[in-house]
Design an enzyme around this catalytic site. Structure first.
Site: not given
Length: 106
Positions: A31, A34
């Site tokens: 991600c 993230c």
């Protein structure tokens, strides 16, 4: 200097029983957002060492916790106090936004 703790399906229940406010970052290795917020979460772990618990849940390795809270988008950051969710942030945001949410629980 504090460091975020790794939260797993196995230790989650024990960790959220803490008397301190808790920030849980639901993330995954693949991600992009993230990875952007990861260093911010680590900084907060240092800033709030002794005042709050800062932890991270890898949703790929720990699907039960993510599923239990209906995590569909990552990063999702949940704020707990007394074992209950008191705030939520979906998506990458500046450190000040997360700090403000943590401060509100102190």
């Amino acid at each position: 200097m504090g460091k975020s703790i790794e939260i797993t399906d196995a230790n989650f229940e024990e960790i959220i029983k803490s008397d301190q406010p808790i920030l849980v970052d639901f993330w995954a290795e693949w991600c992009g957002p993230c990875k952007m917020i990861g260093p911010v979460v680590e900084e907060l772990a240092g800033d709030y060492d002794g005042k709050a618990v800062i932890g991270k849940v890898d949703v790929d390795a720990n699907p039960a916790v993510a599923q239990a809270f209906g995590i569909r988008s990552i990063p999702t950051l949940l704020f707990f106090k007394g074992g209950e969710i008191v705030d939520k942030q979906v998506g990458a945001v500046p450190k000040a936004v997360l700090a403000q949410k943590l401060d509100a629980q102190l």
